[in-house]
Design a protein around this motif. Sequence first.
Motif, PDB file in Angstrom:
ATOM      1  N   SER A  72      52.875  39.372  45.518  1.00 27.47           N
ATOM      2  CA  SER A  72      51.817  39.763  44.586  1.00 27.47           C
ATOM      3  C   SER A  72      50.487  39.930  45.307  1.00 27.47           C
ATOM      4  CB  SER A  72      51.687  38.702  43.489  1.00 27.47           C
ATOM      5  OG  SER A  72      50.614  38.997  42.625  1.00 27.47           O
ATOM      6  N   ALA A  73      50.207  39.062  46.261  1.00 32.34           N
ATOM      7  CA  ALA A  73      48.952  39.160  47.017  1.00 32.34           C
ATOM      8  C   ALA A  73      48.899  40.457  47.809  1.00 32.34           C
ATOM      9  CB  ALA A  73      48.808  37.959  47.942  1.00 32.34           C
ATOM     10  N   ILE A  74      50.011  40.822  48.436  1.00 35.42           N
ATOM     11  CA  ILE A  74      50.050  42.065  49.207  1.00 35.42           C
ATOM     12  C   ILE A  74      49.834  43.261  48.290  1.00 35.42           C
ATOM     13  CG2 ILE A  74      51.550  43.578  50.549  1.00 35.42           C
ATOM     14  CD1 ILE A  74      50.351  41.243  52.107  1.00 35.42           C
ATOM     15  N   LYS A  75      50.442  43.239  47.111  1.00 36.69           N
ATOM     16  CA  LYS A  75      50.252  44.329  46.161  1.00 36.69           C
ATOM     17  C   LYS A  75      48.786  44.448  45.735  1.00 36.69           C
ATOM     18  CE  LYS A  75      54.966  44.355  44.287  1.00 36.69           C
ATOM     19  NZ  LYS A  75      55.819  44.089  43.095  1.00 36.69           N
ATOM     20  N   GLN A  76      48.111  43.299  45.605  1.00 39.03           N
ATOM     21  CA  GLN A  76      46.695  43.325  45.241  1.00 39.03           C
ATOM     22  C   GLN A  76      45.854  43.943  46.353  1.00 39.03           C
ATOM     23  OE1 GLN A  76      46.467  39.049  44.040  1.00 39.03           O
ATOM     24  NE2 GLN A  76      45.462  39.851  42.215  1.00 39.03           N
ATOM     25  N   PHE A  77      46.200  43.662  47.598  1.00 40.04           N
ATOM     26  CA  PHE A  77      45.481  44.271  48.720  1.00 40.04           C
ATOM     27  C   PHE A  77      45.645  45.786  48.722  1.00 40.04           C
ATOM     28  CE2 PHE A  77      45.443  40.371  51.782  1.00 40.04           C
ATOM     29  CZ  PHE A  77      44.474  39.786  50.983  1.00 40.04           C
ATOM     30  N   ILE A  78      46.729  46.263  48.135  1.00 39.54           N
ATOM     31  CA  ILE A  78      46.996  47.699  48.080  1.00 39.54           C
ATOM     32  C   ILE A  78      46.321  48.354  46.878  1.00 39.54           C
ATOM     33  CG2 ILE A  78      48.830  49.423  47.765  1.00 39.54           C
ATOM     34  CD1 ILE A  78      50.685  47.459  49.291  1.00 39.54           C
ATOM     35  N   THR A  79      46.420  47.708  45.724  1.00 38.66           N
ATOM     36  CA  THR A  79      46.000  48.345  44.475  1.00 38.66           C
ATOM     37  C   THR A  79      44.632  47.913  43.966  1.00 38.66           C
ATOM     38  OG1 THR A  79      47.142  46.651  43.163  1.00 38.66           O
ATOM     39  CG2 THR A  79      48.403  48.620  43.756  1.00 38.66           C
ATOM     40  N   GLU A  80      44.104  46.793  44.442  1.00 41.13           N
ATOM     41  CA  GLU A  80      42.853  46.268  43.902  1.00 41.13           C
ATOM     42  C   GLU A  80      41.754  46.183  44.966  1.00 41.13           C
ATOM     43  OE1 GLU A  80      43.494  42.703  41.645  1.00 41.13           O
ATOM     44  OE2 GLU A  80      45.317  43.481  40.726  1.00 41.13           O
ATOM     45  N   VAL A  81      41.858  47.018  45.964  1.00 48.60           N
ATOM     46  CA  VAL A  81      40.838  47.103  47.016  1.00 48.60           C
ATOM     47  C   VAL A  81      40.380  48.550  47.118  1.00 48.60           C
ATOM     48  CG1 VAL A  81      40.342  46.809  49.472  1.00 48.60           C
ATOM     49  CG2 VAL A  81      41.802  45.147  48.300  1.00 48.60           C
ATOM     50  N   LYS A  96      32.680  37.415  53.054  1.00 48.80           N
ATOM     51  CA  LYS A  96      33.308  37.467  51.737  1.00 48.80           C
ATOM     52  C   LYS A  96      33.170  38.887  51.186  1.00 48.80           C
ATOM     53  CE  LYS A  96      34.148  33.032  51.659  1.00 48.80           C
ATOM     54  NZ  LYS A  96      35.536  32.545  51.826  1.00 48.80           N
ATOM     55  N   PRO A  97      34.272  39.512  50.789  1.00 47.35           N
ATOM     56  CA  PRO A  97      34.180  40.873  50.245  1.00 47.35           C
ATOM     57  C   PRO A  97      33.476  40.894  48.896  1.00 47.35           C
ATOM     58  CG  PRO A  97      36.419  40.027  50.039  1.00 47.35           C
ATOM     59  CD  PRO A  97      35.661  39.012  50.836  1.00 47.35           C
ATOM     60  N   GLU A  98      32.708  41.940  48.663  1.00 46.44           N
ATOM     61  CA  GLU A  98      32.072  42.115  47.363  1.00 46.44           C
ATOM     62  C   GLU A  98      33.101  42.564  46.336  1.00 46.44           C
ATOM     63  OE1 GLU A  98      28.687  44.653  47.387  1.00 46.44           O
ATOM     64  OE2 GLU A  98      27.897  43.845  49.269  1.00 46.44           O
ATOM     65  N   VAL A  99      32.769  42.345  45.081  1.00 52.88           N
ATOM     66  CA  VAL A  99      33.615  42.813  43.980  1.00 52.88           C
ATOM     67  C   VAL A  99      32.821  43.854  43.195  1.00 52.88           C
ATOM     68  CG1 VAL A  99      34.891  42.192  41.907  1.00 52.88           C
ATOM     69  CG2 VAL A  99      34.808  40.590  43.843  1.00 52.88           C
ATOM     70  N   VAL A 100      33.357  45.061  43.093  1.00 56.45           N
ATOM     71  CA  VAL A 100      32.723  46.146  42.352  1.00 56.45           C
ATOM     72  C   VAL A 100      33.747  46.730  41.387  1.00 56.45           C
ATOM     73  CG1 VAL A 100      31.636  48.416  42.509  1.00 56.45           C
ATOM     74  CG2 VAL A 100      31.159  46.691  44.262  1.00 56.45           C
ATOM     75  N   ASN A 101      33.395  46.742  40.102  1.00 58.82           N
ATOM     76  CA  ASN A 101      34.306  47.245  39.061  1.00 58.82           C
ATOM     77  C   ASN A 101      35.680  46.573  39.146  1.00 58.82           C
ATOM     78  OD1 ASN A 101      32.323  49.065  38.140  1.00 58.82           O
ATOM     79  ND2 ASN A 101      32.953  50.598  39.654  1.00 58.82           N
ATOM     80  N   LYS A 102      35.652  45.256  39.363  1.00 57.76           N
ATOM     81  CA  LYS A 102      36.848  44.406  39.406  1.00 57.76           C
ATOM     82  C   LYS A 102      37.720  44.635  40.637  1.00 57.76           C
ATOM     83  CE  LYS A 102      37.137  43.873  34.378  1.00 57.76           C
ATOM     84  NZ  LYS A 102      38.009  43.982  33.170  1.00 57.76           N
TER      85      LYS A 102
END
Length: 360
Positions: free
Chosen positions: A198-207, A158-164
Amino acid sequence: MHNVEESQVIAALRTVMEPDLKKDLVSLDMIRDIHIDERNRVSFSVVLTTPACPMKNQIRQACIDAVRTYVPLADEIEVHMTAKVTSSCGHHQDEEDRPLKKVKNIIAVASGKGGVGKSTFAVNLAVSLAASGAKVGLIDADLYGPSIPTMFGLYDAKPEVVNKNLVPVEKYGVKLMSIGFLIETDTAVIWRGPMASSAIKQFITEVEWGELDYLIFDLPPGTGDIQLTLVQTIPLTGAVIVTTPQDVALADVSKAVSMFRKVHVPILGLVENMSYYELPDGTKDYIFGKAGGEKFARAQGIAFLGSIPIGREVREGGDSGKPFVLTDPGSVSSTALSGSAREVARQISIANACCSNEPS
């Protein structure tokens, strides 16, 4: 005793041509750190455009030969081969607005249909590039059939979440992100086009991808919403097409090629997977036909990146979570795939040199 001058070494190296770029190494700013000691021992560095350069040894020997020929007083010649991966030209456009600013090259691995070993190739491509010394990331963009967690043996990661933002999972030197890390293994993803996009965009912008030389997208088969979202969201360096030799696969590959051309994404080349099976006596069984991918690439004017045979180690690597280029590097399949990975890196360097003002 006469001393060797740096200018003599530079003049000698001006005779060495980069095989793909057709310019000499000095003009391309690939020669650095020239040093000559009191005994006329010469050393210098050659900065390649990728650590996975398939002609590394050829270039090194050409440099040694040139100095020996044109600088006869040189006693010993030591060449250090290093690399600085070039960035694709698309990344210089709208620099402030684009995502993934620290990623030098973004590569889509695509196929016209499923079952051709596209994900297996993408995984082993990523691992091969990382093993060469490059900084590599891999996004499992096949939301409906994510296979990256299994192929890397990361069943419960499971990936960690840091600063959202999500922090990629890392293994074998490759940073990874997959929907498979975020849902239960037996949970079906039932999303319409906009949700998948939307999921693909999140993998680009929120990772938090950080600095990467290569970010590889393992795309789902076909030419649907996810593919279009990708090309509309980020500037791609290019696409690698994976096929098997038989006609039914090539018929769908032509659609993938057409799609990338319509959206102005360069096609870096085509890989023919499952080209043959090597029998115990050394003969080859062309299970899916012979050289169909190579013939298709030639007809389409696409670079042919190599033929990869099918073998037991390929299947075992995918199931065990240990990519076969690492577990069985001496096998015919591993040697072929590593060669294809070097060709992908080579095609990226050629494409970047055609449209970048940066030194190679």
